[in-house]
Design an enzyme around this catalytic site. Structure first.
Site, PDB file in Angstrom:
ATOM      1  N   ASP A 278     -37.140 -75.440   6.215  1.00  0.00           N
ATOM      2  CA  ASP A 278     -35.910 -75.886   5.576  1.00  0.00           C
ATOM      3  C   ASP A 278     -34.757 -75.434   6.488  1.00  0.00           C
ATOM      4  O   ASP A 278     -34.946 -74.586   7.369  1.00  0.00           O
ATOM      5  CB  ASP A 278     -35.863 -75.207   4.190  1.00  0.00           C
TER       6      ASP A 278
ATOM      7  N   ASP B  90     -30.741 -74.948   5.496  1.00  0.00           N
ATOM      8  CA  ASP B  90     -29.740 -74.039   4.920  1.00  0.00           C
ATOM      9  C   ASP B  90     -30.392 -72.893   4.164  1.00  0.00           C
ATOM     10  O   ASP B  90     -31.228 -73.118   3.291  1.00  0.00           O
ATOM     11  CB  ASP B  90     -28.809 -74.806   3.970  1.00  0.00           C
TER      12      ASP B  90
ATOM     13  N   ASP C 197     -35.874 -71.887   1.066  1.00  0.00           N
ATOM     14  CA  ASP C 197     -35.218 -70.936   0.147  1.00  0.00           C
ATOM     15  C   ASP C 197     -34.753 -71.560  -1.160  1.00  0.00           C
ATOM     16  O   ASP C 197     -34.318 -70.851  -2.051  1.00  0.00           O
ATOM     17  CB  ASP C 197     -33.971 -70.351   0.825  1.00  0.00           C
TER      18      ASP C 197
HETATM   19  O1  LIG Z   1     -32.426 -78.502   2.147  1.00  0.00           O
HETATM   20  P1  LIG Z   1     -31.431 -77.599   2.794  1.00  0.00           P
HETATM   21  O2  LIG Z   1     -31.421 -77.682   4.287  1.00  0.00           O
HETATM   22  O3  LIG Z   1     -31.563 -76.177   2.316  1.00  0.00           O
HETATM   23  O4  LIG Z   1     -30.018 -78.133   2.304  1.00  0.00           O
HETATM   24  C1  LIG Z   1     -29.613 -77.914   0.962  1.00  0.00           C
HETATM   25  C2  LIG Z   1     -28.123 -78.060   0.869  1.00  0.00           C
HETATM   26  O5  LIG Z   1     -27.594 -77.155   1.852  1.00  0.00           O
HETATM   27  C3  LIG Z   1     -26.199 -77.168   2.089  1.00  0.00           C
HETATM   28  O6  LIG Z   1     -25.521 -76.528   1.009  1.00  0.00           O
HETATM   29  C4  LIG Z   1     -25.865 -75.162   0.849  1.00  0.00           C
HETATM   30  O7  LIG Z   1     -25.529 -74.454   2.062  1.00  0.00           O
HETATM   31  C5  LIG Z   1     -24.101 -74.418   2.371  1.00  0.00           C
HETATM   32  C6  LIG Z   1     -23.938 -73.735   3.720  1.00  0.00           C
HETATM   33  O8  LIG Z   1     -24.501 -72.458   3.740  1.00  0.00           O
HETATM   34  C7  LIG Z   1     -23.377 -73.705   1.235  1.00  0.00           C
HETATM   35  O9  LIG Z   1     -21.969 -73.677   1.515  1.00  0.00           O
HETATM   36  C8  LIG Z   1     -23.633 -74.446  -0.090  1.00  0.00           C
HETATM   37  O10 LIG Z   1     -23.078 -73.706  -1.167  1.00  0.00           O
HETATM   38  C9  LIG Z   1     -25.140 -74.582  -0.346  1.00  0.00           C
HETATM   39  O11 LIG Z   1     -25.387 -75.394  -1.476  1.00  0.00           O
HETATM   40  C10 LIG Z   1     -25.680 -78.559   2.305  1.00  0.00           C
HETATM   41  O12 LIG Z   1     -24.287 -78.541   2.421  1.00  0.00           O
HETATM   42  C11 LIG Z   1     -26.153 -79.518   1.218  1.00  0.00           C
HETATM   43  O13 LIG Z   1     -25.755 -80.825   1.506  1.00  0.00           O
HETATM   44  C12 LIG Z   1     -27.688 -79.482   1.195  1.00  0.00           C
HETATM   45  O14 LIG Z   1     -28.184 -80.389   0.233  1.00  0.00           O
END
Ligand SMILES: O=P(O)(O)OC[C@H]1O[C@H](O[C@H]2O[C@H](CO)[C@@H](O)[C@H](O)[C@H]2O)[C@H](O)[C@@H](O)[C@@H]1O
Length: 382
Positions: A126, A128, A325
């Site tokens: 993954d 983020d 995560d």
């Molecule tokens: O599937 P992932 O790669 O884990 O993406 C999931 C979402 O991640 C991002 O948002 C999350 O991370 C951001 C940066 O650390 C944070 O600011 C936010 O609060 C989190 O929800 C991304 O911006 C989303 O579009 C993804 O769906």
């Protein structure tokens, strides 16, 4: 954030944010989530968050989707340490107790490798919260150069895919390694590395040209939803434009609505927009609501698709490992736990959580150690 540990599984809450809230949504697309998965297509829900009488935890627990949404909301980089009521020692002990059920993939590395011996590892990562730390600003979730090197090295030995909720282009921009497989939009947009042909018996591919002018294969499972998604994106940008802390992110085949405050207002706005779109559904992650097509596709399906396309499915000598995560990674953990392609899910979390994963890692720095350990192990085999 408050960590209540009086239950068999401690529940994380953002109680200051919700203590006075009341939200009633009729005929909503807001889903009633189960504790670990985020799937619902129910159109006729009545969701009520009552005002606190005996305890907000009980009230919230009575609303499973909301409980889960809030539980997944705190983000390590955003958490205000002063609001943590449990002592560090208690938190630590709770975490250690939790790792009995979800052992650290670092401390049990040798055990994992004893299973991997003689097998081909396929690695799914993954983005983020796994390869990059969670930060306040979604556009600033950069990956460190050390992490990039670790991913690059691991990909020399094992087929490696990044599976993210973000758009494929965005995650590619962050990672910048052309030798990987990328699955953006929660797996609805899959790209092979240049020069690697990817074939699937059910899904047709298109050939596209990457930034270096080379051919890559694309598999897109939700193309017909694009005009609808674009329309909804515009409506959401417009309807949330005056709410402080909201950011609407275009993830191509899905949309993220990030919120920092006023989550009831944001949830209501999102619901108002998407209630007229029966072909869209709502899921959630860390302080984010996500809108995506109602199709039977998720990160778990993307893992299965990639294993099949790579000819690695149903093979006794393949060990898939998925590191993630977030709530959406649970679909992939489940596939590896229960499906024919047995493998290991590794949950990245500094907080106890119920999960379908087998193992755990605390944070992206431990993920990097794990990736390095995989490379060292592989090299040691000669
Ligand atoms: O599937 P992932 O790669 O884990 O993406 C999931 C979402 O991640 C991002 O948002 C999350 O991370 C951001 C940066 O650390 C944070 O600011 C936010 O609060 C989190 O929800 C991304 O911006 C989303 O579009 C993804 O769906």
């Amino acid at each position: 954030m408050d960590i209540k540990s009086g239950h068999s599984s401690p529940v994380m809450t953002d109680s200051p944010q919700i203590s006075n809230s009341r939200l009633t949504v009729r005929q909503s697309r807001l889903p009633p989530y189960s504790s670990a998965t985020a799937v619902s297509q129910n159109n006729n829900l009545l969701l009520t968050v009552p005002r606190k009488k005996t305890g907000i935890i009980d009230d919230v627990k009575a609303n499973a989707w909301l409980d889960a949404m809030i539980a997944s909301s705190p983000t390590p980089a955003i958490v205000d340490k002063d609001n943590i009521s449990s002592s560090d020692a208690t938190t630590d002990m709770t975490y250690r107790e939790w790792t009995v059920k979800y052992p650290s993939a670092l401390t049990t590395f040798e055990k994992i490798m004893s299973v991997a011996k003689g097998k081909r590892i396929a690695l799914f990562l993954d983005y983020d919260g796994t390869l990059s730390p969670i930060v306040e600003e979604p556009d600033a979730a950069y990956m460190s150069s050390d992490m990039r090197t670790a991913v690059q090295n691991v990909a020399k030995y094992f087929p490696t895919a990044i599976i993210s909720g973000r758009s494929r282009d965005k995650v590619y921009e962050f990672v910048g390694l052309s030798e990987l497989y990328y699955a953006g939009s929660h797996g609805m947009d899959i790209m092979s590395p240049a020069g690697e042909s990817l074939n699937h018996k059910h899904l047709s591919r298109t050939v596209s040209i990457n930034e270096q002018g080379k051919d890559v294969n694309l598999f897109q499972t939700a193309s017909e939803f694009l005009p609808m998604i674009d329309k909804v994106l515009c409506s959401l940008v417009e309807s949330t434009k005056d709410i402080k802390g909201v950011k609407v992110e275009d993830n191509r085949f899905c949309i993220s609505v990030h919120y920092r405050n006023n989550w009831t207002l944001v949830a209501q706005c999102v619901d108002d927009v998407i209630r007229t779109y029966p072909k869209l559904r709502l899921t959630y992650g860390r302080k984010v609501l996500e809108i995506r097509p109602v199709i039977d596709w998720d990160k778990g399906k993307a893992v299965t698709f990639l294993l099949e396309s790579l000819g690695l499915n149903n093979c006794e000598d393949v060990l898939p490992i998925y590191v993630g995560d977030d709530r959406t990674d649970e679909d992939a953990f489940k596939v590896l736990r229960d499906g024919p392609n047995h493998g290991y899910g590794v949950l990245v979390s500094a907080m106890p959580k119920v999960s379908n994963a087998f193992y755990s890692l605390r944070d992206p720095s431990e993920v990097m150690e794990f990736l390095k350990a995989l490379v060292t192990w592989k090299r040691s085999l000669g």
